[in-house]
Design an enzyme around this catalytic site. Structure first.
Site, mmCIF file in Angstrom:
data_model
loop_
_atom_site.group_PDB
_atom_site.id
_atom_site.type_symbol
_atom_site.label_atom_id
_atom_site.label_comp_id
_atom_site.label_asym_id
_atom_site.label_seq_id
_atom_site.Cartn_x
_atom_site.Cartn_y
_atom_site.Cartn_z
ATOM 1 N N SER A 154 26.578 -139.104 -49.100
ATOM 2 C CA SER A 154 25.493 -139.747 -49.832
ATOM 3 C C SER A 154 24.843 -138.815 -50.855
ATOM 4 O O SER A 154 25.435 -138.548 -51.891
ATOM 5 C CB SER A 154 24.473 -140.287 -48.827
ATOM 6 O OG SER A 154 23.739 -141.327 -49.392
ATOM 7 N N ASP B 219 31.621 -133.760 -62.464
ATOM 8 C CA ASP B 219 31.893 -134.540 -63.677
ATOM 9 C C ASP B 219 31.320 -133.882 -64.921
ATOM 10 O O ASP B 219 31.866 -134.046 -66.017
ATOM 11 C CB ASP B 219 31.313 -135.953 -63.531
ATOM 12 C CG ASP B 219 32.092 -136.801 -62.529
ATOM 13 O OD1 ASP B 219 33.067 -136.284 -61.942
ATOM 14 O OD2 ASP B 219 31.711 -137.975 -62.321
ATOM 15 N N LYS C 112 30.238 -142.191 -48.797
ATOM 16 C CA LYS C 112 29.200 -143.205 -48.666
ATOM 17 C C LYS C 112 28.496 -143.344 -50.009
ATOM 18 O O LYS C 112 27.660 -142.546 -50.371
ATOM 19 C CB LYS C 112 28.224 -142.819 -47.558
ATOM 20 C CG LYS C 112 27.300 -143.952 -47.144
ATOM 21 C CD LYS C 112 25.943 -143.739 -47.726
ATOM 22 C CE LYS C 112 25.020 -144.872 -47.322
ATOM 23 N NZ LYS C 112 23.764 -144.822 -48.086
#
Length: 441
Positions: free
Chosen positions: A303, A314, A328
């Site tokens: 999470s 990224d 998750k």
């Protein structure tokens, strides 16, 4: 309303700003076609009939409140593993886990296919010392099978007063037969950041969860590292350890990421309705940290941890090392109800800066390194290391406590490196990143 991101566990949750039960209900009423009204009425009529039959004929006397609460829990549990109803006591316990000290054994759990699974034990807690591991299945609590209980009921039975004992029947992930473990409950600390020096200028920063003070604690740890490393040329590299971090508050995941990013998207949230969509972006700050970074993840990283790892990956800010994370990628809204109970409802999915969802996929590391547990000594022929303290009538150390603690603190990083192959590899990589960036394709 607080904003939480939660790794399918009870201890730390995620809520979206600006969403209320009334708003959701109003929006639904406006958008749903009128032709569904008769069907809804028939469903409510059927529910009322069943409720009446159970009240009148069930073998035991059951209150209408208990029946309705049970029906609500069943309805939410049928949606996904993370949506649930919390009674007044459970809702209060949930609030304590993000703002203050609570008592229990120190594990984050999830309900998977009807089984209670340990996502991760929290470091320096009774469960951690008792040997509970990520992936273990809890079969019973004090003799009561967990399959008969909801996730919230499991949490309530495991938690308890400090000093009391709870008996868990556990099936370890690598075992074929269950084991009974007796654990004494204790205060579970909510300190979320730990830092150790690995080498001159290189620091291991461990985030155990994302609670209210995580960003503040992280800034303090980085400031101390900067001060300590000044004589050696300053801070040169960081290993950000998110292993076994189950998640926590969304705003903390965003602000932690922002410490290491100067611009760009951190995470975006997209739900069924437009009022749940939101994009969080990094902002340039005077105390941004720009040194080379490696982020450690494993199956217990979930999470909020995956938000941070995904953002740094990224944005090409850090190299991700370790094992695939939990996966998750959903958002839960915590809605307080008028009677003091609460609703935890999945309302959206979150996406990393490149637009990908990690739901049921996880963060795949750039460099996959499987953790190798430290070798244990042969039980039949254990190795004995004689030290001064083992000698009869040995002289006690006359150094003051402060000096002894300072020496011990210096050795902690080396000791951790000696028993953690992933951390050793991360340190080697973070040292090499500046040279690797100079290599042209």
């Amino acid at each position: 309303m607080r904003v939480f991101v939660r790794s399918c566990f009870f201890a730390l949750l995620l809520a979206l700003c600006g969403l209320s039960a009334v708003q959701t209900a109003d929006a639904a009423a406006k958008k749903e076609p009128a032709k569904e009204a008769p069907n809804k009425f028939e469903a409510l009529k059927r529910f009322s009939q069943v409720l009446d039959l159970v009240e009148r004929y069930y073998v035991k006397d059951v209150t209408q409140t208990d029946l309705i609460n049970g029906a609500v829990k069943g309805m939410l549990q049928g949606l996904d593993p993370h949506s649930t109803f919390m009674n007044t006591e459970e809702y209060k316990e949930m609030q304590e886990t993000t703002s203050g000290e609570f008592f229990g054994v120190g594990i984050e759990i999830s309900m998977e296919n009807g089984q209670v699974v340990v996502v991760t034990p929290i470091e320096d807690t009774p469960a951690f010392r008792a040997g509970l591991q990520s992936g273990d299945v809890i079969l019973s609590i004090n003799g009561q099978p967990t399959q008969e209980l909801s996730l919230q009921e499991v949490v309530s039975r495991i938690r308890g007063a400090k000093g009391t004992e709870v008996e868990l029947t556990v099936l370890h992930s690598d075992a074929k037969t269950p084991q009974t473990v007796r654990i004494v409950r204790d205060a579970i600390p909510l300190i979320s950041v730990k830092s150790k020096k690995l080498d001159d200028g290189y620091y291991w920063v461990r985030l155990t969860r994302f609670s209210e003070r995580t960003t503040e604690e992280l800034k303090e740890a980085l400031k101390d590292a900067e001060k300590e490393s000044k004589a050696a040329g300053g801070l040169k590299g960081i290993v950000l350890d998110l292993r076994n971090n189950p998640g926590g508050l969304l705003d903390q995941a965003v602000s932690v990421s922002d410490i290491f990013l100067q611009k760009g998207v951190i995470v975006s949230i997209k739900g069924r309705r437009d009022n749940t969509d939101r994009i969080y972006e990094a902002k340039k700050q005077s105390d941004d940290v720009r040194v080379p970074m490696v982020v450690l993840v494993n199956a217990g990283s979930a999470s909020a941890s995956e938000i941070v790892a995904g953002a740094l990956r990224d944005q090409k800010r850090a190299l991700i090392l370790g094992e695939r994370s939990f996966g998750k990628g959903s958002v839960q809204n915590i809605i307080p109800l008028s009677d003091g109970s609460g609703l935890k409802l999945t309302v959206a999915l979150y996406y990393t800066p490149n637009g990908s969802s990690i739901q049921a996929e996880g963060i795949v590391p750039d460099l996959e390194v499987v953790f190798e547990p430290p070798r244990t000594e042969d039980k039949d022929n254990p190795r004995f290391l004689l030290r001064e303290q083992d000698l009869n009538r040995h002289l006690e150390n006359s150094k003051d406590k402060k000096g002894g603690q300072s020496k011990a603190k210096k050795d902690e990083g080396k000791e951790q490196l000696a028993r953690d192959n992933q951390l050793r590899m991360a340190l080697q990589v973070v040292k090499s990143l500046p040279k690797m960036r100079e290599i042209q394709n």
